[in-house]
Design an enzyme around this catalytic site. Structure first.
Site, PDB file in Angstrom:
ATOM      1  N   ASP A 237      33.620 -10.980  21.958  1.00 31.24           N
ATOM      2  CA  ASP A 237      33.502 -12.431  22.082  1.00 31.24           C
ATOM      3  C   ASP A 237      34.729 -13.048  21.420  1.00 31.24           C
ATOM      4  OD1 ASP A 237      30.926 -11.438  22.725  1.00 31.24           O
ATOM      5  OD2 ASP A 237      29.978 -13.294  22.052  1.00 31.24           O
TER       6      ASP A 237
ATOM      7  N   LYS B 258      31.518 -18.684  27.467  1.00 28.30           N
ATOM      8  CA  LYS B 258      30.553 -18.960  26.402  1.00 28.30           C
ATOM      9  C   LYS B 258      30.825 -20.333  25.804  1.00 28.30           C
ATOM     10  CE  LYS B 258      29.255 -17.008  21.850  1.00 28.30           C
ATOM     11  NZ  LYS B 258      29.444 -15.858  20.935  1.00 28.30           N
TER      12      LYS B 258
ATOM     13  N   LYS C 283      27.142 -17.720  28.716  1.00 23.36           N
ATOM     14  CA  LYS C 283      26.421 -17.550  27.461  1.00 23.36           C
ATOM     15  C   LYS C 283      26.420 -18.859  26.673  1.00 23.36           C
ATOM     16  CE  LYS C 283      26.459 -14.954  23.080  1.00 23.36           C
ATOM     17  NZ  LYS C 283      27.071 -13.842  22.320  1.00 23.36           N
TER      18      LYS C 283
END
Length: 332
Positions: free
Chosen positions: A168, A232, A268
């Site tokens: 991430d 995300k 996400k």
């Protein structure tokens, strides 16, 4: 949403990604071409976006569908600890909880992943070995992203070498807001390369710092053009994190990106999603915007730490007709 029980996630077929999808290769040929493309995207109708997100959030679902939604949401959680006080013991406990969220009920699904700092990857990997749970690691000088690119890439390579299944990364919001889209694009592509073939890449925009919906749309397309496997919303470290509206906007972006390129990208939302009611609202957004192809933890995740406890308590309520006591779930 179907009421059939969720099965083990199976990746949907997608074209191989050796860089920018062929259908859009021209738009990244130069800095000016990239800028023209991003600023040529349709402007976001903020009122309409927020009204649609709010409307979808009022949908009610039947009890059988709620049971399915709770199990699906559990299977989509990236169980997360990202604190300076993280210890190996805390990470081991979190990994054990991810593998078996409810020790008293073996029918409860495992979570999608455990998300930790790079130095805790090896510890998390040991705990989840033999399970379906992935190990995700934040990297690239999380959460601010204020570090030279070689430092960011070293961060990524160390996490991958330790066994991270997913990375991430945070974008350079300063560069993005200054209009230096090529720098952001080049950093994402470099991080994607550092992930190698073994780790999927989630690109975090920190939507609360991007100020406008137009910027969130541009960041979504920029991330996907650069090779993101997931886009995300947030780090969870700022005041405004995932919202139904910004998540809806990103879902529309991945839908339109697949329509143009044939490439599917995950989404996400992270930060601020704490209750089963919240999670169900987001699942309705997914179902109504992009459809069942994304109703799978290979393509949709919740970045959360406290959400899992509420999902487990609501799951027990459906099974027994009563809420569990305060000792039913572990405290993260």
């Amino acid at each position: 949403m179907s009421s059939t029980a969720p099965t083990s996630p199976q990746p949907s077929p997608a074209p191989e990604r050796g860089g920018v999808p062929t259908a859009l290769s021209d738009v990244t040929a130069s800095d000016s071409a990239l800028r023209r493309f991003l600023h040529g995207l349709p402007g976001v109708d903020a009122v309409g976006l927020e009204a649609r997100a709010a409307s979808l959030g009022t949908r009610s679902i039947k009890t059988t569908a709620k049971a399915y939604a709770i199990d699906l949401a559990i299977s989509m959680v990236d169980l997360t600890t990202l604190e300076g006080a993280d210890t190996p013991g805390k990470v081991r406990a979190l990994g054990a909880k991810a593998v078996r969220p409810d020790p008293s009920d073996r029918t409860a699904p495992a979570t999608a992943a455990v998300c930790v700092y790079p130095d805790m990857v090896a510890t998390a990997k040991e705990v989840v070995a033999g399970s379906t749970v992935k190990v995700a690691s934040v990297a690239t000088a999380f959460p601010a992203g204020r570090a030279p690119l070689p430092v960011k890439l070293a961060d990524v390579r160390e996490a991958v070498a330790a066994g991270a299944d997913e990375i991430d990364m945070v974008i350079d919001r300063g560069a993005f807001l200054a209009g230096n889209y090529r720098k952001v694009f080049d950093e994402i592509t470099a991080v994607k390369e550092a992930c190698g073939a073994s780790a999927r890449l989630k690109v975090i925009f920190e939507t609360g710092e991007l100020s406008t919906y137009d910027n969130i749309r541009r960041a979504s397309w920029l991330g996907m053009l650069a090779g993101a496997d997931f886009i995300k919303t947030s780090t969870g470290k700022v005041a405004v994190n995932a919202t139904p509206a910004n998540t809806l906007l990103m879902l529309e972006a991945v839908r339109d990106f697949r329509a143009q390129t044939g490439v599917q990208v995950g989404v996400k939302p992270a930060g601020g999603i704490r209750t089963t009611k919240d999670a169900v609202k987001f699942l309705v957004l997914v179902n109504e915007t992009v459809g069942e192809d994304w109703l799978d933890n290979h393509w949709f995740r919740f970045g959360a730490s406290s959400l899992l406890n509420d999902l487990l308590m609501q799951r027990q309520k459906l099974a027994t007709g009563r809420y569990s006591g305060p000792d039913y779930v572990t405290v993260d």
